[in-house]
Each structure stands twice: as structure tokens, then as C-alpha cells.
Motif scaffolding. Structure first.
Motif, short mmCIF file in Angstrom:
data_model
loop_
_atom_site.label_atom_id
_atom_site.label_comp_id
_atom_site.label_asym_id
_atom_site.label_seq_id
_atom_site.Cartn_x
_atom_site.Cartn_y
_atom_site.Cartn_z
N ARG A 170 0.83 -1.21 0.00
CA ARG A 170 0.00 0.00 0.00
C ARG A 170 0.86 1.26 0.00
NH1 ARG A 170 -3.22 -3.67 2.80
NH2 ARG A 170 -2.21 -3.29 4.80
N ALA A 171 2.01 1.21 0.67
CA ALA A 171 2.89 2.37 0.67
C ALA A 171 3.46 2.64 -0.72
CB ALA A 171 4.03 2.16 1.67
N ASP A 200 2.44 5.97 -3.66
CA ASP A 200 3.48 6.87 -4.14
C ASP A 200 3.72 6.61 -5.63
OD1 ASP A 200 5.57 8.68 -4.27
OD2 ASP A 200 7.05 7.29 -3.43
N GLU A 233 1.11 -2.53 10.32
CA GLU A 233 1.08 -1.81 9.04
C GLU A 233 2.37 -1.00 8.84
OE1 GLU A 233 -1.04 0.04 5.57
OE2 GLU A 233 -1.34 -1.79 6.74
N ASP A 234 2.94 -0.51 9.94
CA ASP A 234 4.12 0.35 9.83
C ASP A 234 5.40 -0.43 9.57
OD1 ASP A 234 2.79 2.73 10.11
OD2 ASP A 234 3.10 2.87 12.27
N LYS A 246 5.89 -0.56 5.83
CA LYS A 246 6.05 0.83 5.37
C LYS A 246 7.42 1.40 5.73
CE LYS A 246 2.56 3.68 5.93
NZ LYS A 246 1.42 4.39 6.54
N ASN A 268 10.39 6.31 8.43
CA ASN A 268 8.95 6.29 8.17
C ASN A 268 8.30 7.46 8.90
OD1 ASN A 268 6.23 5.78 7.85
ND2 ASN A 268 6.21 3.90 9.05
N GLU A 273 5.50 8.61 8.77
CA GLU A 273 4.10 8.36 9.13
C GLU A 273 3.96 7.34 10.27
OE1 GLU A 273 2.13 7.19 5.56
OE2 GLU A 273 2.43 9.13 4.57
#
Length: 322
Positions: free
Chosen positions: A22-23, A27, A211-212, A215, A302, A304
Motif C-alpha cells: 500500500r505504501a 506513491d 502496518e508500519d 512501510k 517512516n 508516518e
């Protein structure tokens, strides 16, 4: 226009791999394109990734030929194994879960070597056994000679990549925030109180949103982290600090009353030994474990990155309290 570099993502429909896919998809002007590897390209999650622009390919960590094909032409790969995968009774008797992870990591390393990938990020964890030995702590074995099998097997599997000279970054993860949605968060006792019972005594714990993890993968940094270990977390907190964070998110007092690891082992739960040994490692090795997970570095990699309070505000209604 420079052709985009393909990142083959193992476990693309799971938490870690899905976060990376998804990351990349978020982008479109970036240097990478996502190749999502999944055992079932017709699943709802796989179809969703395809609809968003990911190339979806069927591959299985237990099928080295499929991995080799899926890695063909890629610049790099994100490799993660799932110790907790659903397995049949027959599979459980054929090999232990630790043996499964070792076999799968070795297959991924060979496939990456054959495909001449330029960068592999291997999602791993510390082998806890040297830490317990150094600290002189007697911890009962699980699955043979392991202490915390889902840690130790991943740490042991690092050698599969180094022995073949695969250009690898070893991304050491930690406790998922999502575990709080699966029974490890605060629960209401017979007196109606919300009680957090993580067996951490007064030691600090490192945590992260699943999730991170993907990412935070390090492909953008090129060769800077190849051959290196990078340890990640989104939050460092004691049990008391965790209880305060839950109190703020839930709007109801949460108290911290930790179990002992011996009490957890004696609970009779199917994975009690594994979990108790894990928390004993988190607790006894807390100073080391949190120190190597430099939150400033992870935020640089990261921006985010979600601290626990941010994540809890999004997921507080999913926590089973009763």
C-alpha cells in the motif's frame, strides 16, 4: 523515463507485506512498483491490491520454484514468514513451526540469490537464547531447544541469507499493537475494572503497528542498510504508561496489574509457554531491546510512524474489553 524498480512482496495480503504494497501504491511518482506475492490470487484481498495497481502473482514460501519465478526481474524483495499460519494436523506432525520458518527462509534466500536480487529486506527477530544465557536466566524450552520459537527461528534463519551472500537488510520487528485487539489488551474483571495484565513488571516495552513494519522497509535508502540490522518500534512504554494511554483513549480508568511469567505459563493456554517466555525476554532484556529500537531513526525512515495513542484512537472500539 527511468523504468520503475520492482519490489516483490511476500505475504502481500498480510499485515506487514500489505503495508509495504500500500505504501508503494500510494506513491505513484516514486521509484518502485509493487509485485504482490500471494498463495491465492483470487482472494478478495489480492483482487483489491490488483484493482489498486499492484501486479499480483501466486507464489508460496513452501514452493521454491514459484518464489524463483515471482522474483524474476525484480530489483528487490520483502520477505516475511508467518509462524502463526493456519496449518492442518498433518502439517503439524510433518515439521514444527520453527522448522517451517527455517525451511521457508532458506527457500526465499536461494530464490533471491538465483534471481540476483539487489536488495532483500528480511523481517526477523532476535534469537532470544543468547540473551537468556548471558543473563543466566533459566527458561523452559519450547519446540525442542528453543526458548521463544517464533523469535529464535527467525533469528536463526538470518544465516540463510548471509551464507549465500544475499544483499540483505535484517529488519527486526517487535510486539504488534494489533495484539491488543486479540485479547492482550485491558479486560474487565469481576469487579467491573479494566485491568491490563501484561507480564512486564515495571520494565519498558517496545511496540509497533503491523502496518508500519512494511512501510518502514528500507528500499529507498539503497545500499545504505544492506548487510545491517535495523530494529524498529513505534512506541516505548512501561505497563503503567500503557494503562494511562488506554485510559485516555477509552475514557475509562485502566489499571496495570501485571501477571508473573510463571503465572502465565501455568494458565493452561495452548501457547502459554511461548508467550510467557516471550514476555520474560521482553522484560529481562528490556534495556537492550528498547535501546536498539531507536524511535528517532524509525521516524526518519517512516515519517508516518504511528505512536500507540494515535493508533488506539482509530481502533479503540475494536478492543474486546469483556
Amino acid at each position: 523515463m527511468t523504468e520503475k524498480k520492482i519490489i516483490a512482496v511476500v505475504g502481500a495480503t498480510g499485515a506487514q507485506g500489505g503495508g509495504l504494497v500500500r505504501a508503494i501504491l500510494a506513491d505513484p511518482a516514486g521509484p518502485f512498483t509493487a509485485r504482490a506475492l500471494t498463495r491465492n490470487a483470487e482472494s478478495g484481498a489480492a483482487r483489491e491490491l490488483a484493482s489498486q495497481g499492484a501486479e499480483v502473482i501466486e507464489a508460496d514460501l513452501d514452493d521454491e520454484t514459484s518464489l524463483r519465478k515471482a522474483f524474476d526481474g525484480a530489483y528487490g524483495a520483502y520477505v516475511v514468514t508467518n509462524f502463526w499460519a493456519q496449518r492442518t494436523p498433518e502439517q503439524e506432525t510433518e515439521r514444527t513451526r520453527a522448522e517451517m520458518e527455517l525451511d521457508q527462509a532458506a527457500a526465499a534466500a536461494r530464490a533471491a540469490k538465483d534471481a540476483e536480487l539487489l536488495h532483500v529486506v528480511w523481517s526477523t527477530l532476535e534469537d532470544t537464547r543468547p540473551h537468556f544465557q548471558r543473563l543466566g536466566i533459566d527458561v523452559p524450552n519450547a519446540l525442542g531447544s528453543y526458548k521463544v520459537p517464533h523469535f529464535d527461528a527467525k533469528g536463526e534463519a538470518n544465516a540463510s541469507f548471509t551464507a549465500l551472500g544475499v544483499p540483505t537488510t535484517f529488519l527486526q520487528t517487535t510486539f504488534y499493537y494489533e495484539a491488543f485487539l486479540q485479547g492482550q489488551g485491558p479486560r474487565r474483571n469481576d469487579n467491573g475494572e479494566l485491568v491490563l495484565t501484561l507480564p512486564m513488571a515495571d520494565n519498558t516495552m517496545a511496540l509497533i503497528a503491523a502496518e508500519d513494519i512494511g512501510k518502514t522497509a528500507l528500499f529507498r535508502r539503497g545500499g545504505q542498510f544492506i548487510g545491517k540490522t535495523v530494529s524498529i518500534a513505534g512506541t516505548h512504554a512501561t505497563g503503567e504508561e500503557l494503562a494511562a494511554t488506554f485510559t485516555a483513549a477509552l475514557g475509562e480508568k485502566v489499571v496495570y496489574r501485571p501477571l508473573t511469567t510463571d503465572a502465565m505459563r501455568a494458565s493452561g493456554q495452548p501457547i502459554a509457554l511461548e508467550m510467557a517466555n516471550m514476555f520474560q525476554f521482553y522484560s529481562e532484556a528490556s534495556e537492550y531491546f528498547t535501546a536498539v529500537r531507536d524511535l528517532d531513526l524509525v521516524r526518519e525512515l517512516n515519517p508516518e510512524l504511528q505512536p500507540l495513542d494515535t493508533w488506539l484512537n482509530q481502533h479503540k472500539n475494536e478492543i474486546p474489553l469483556d
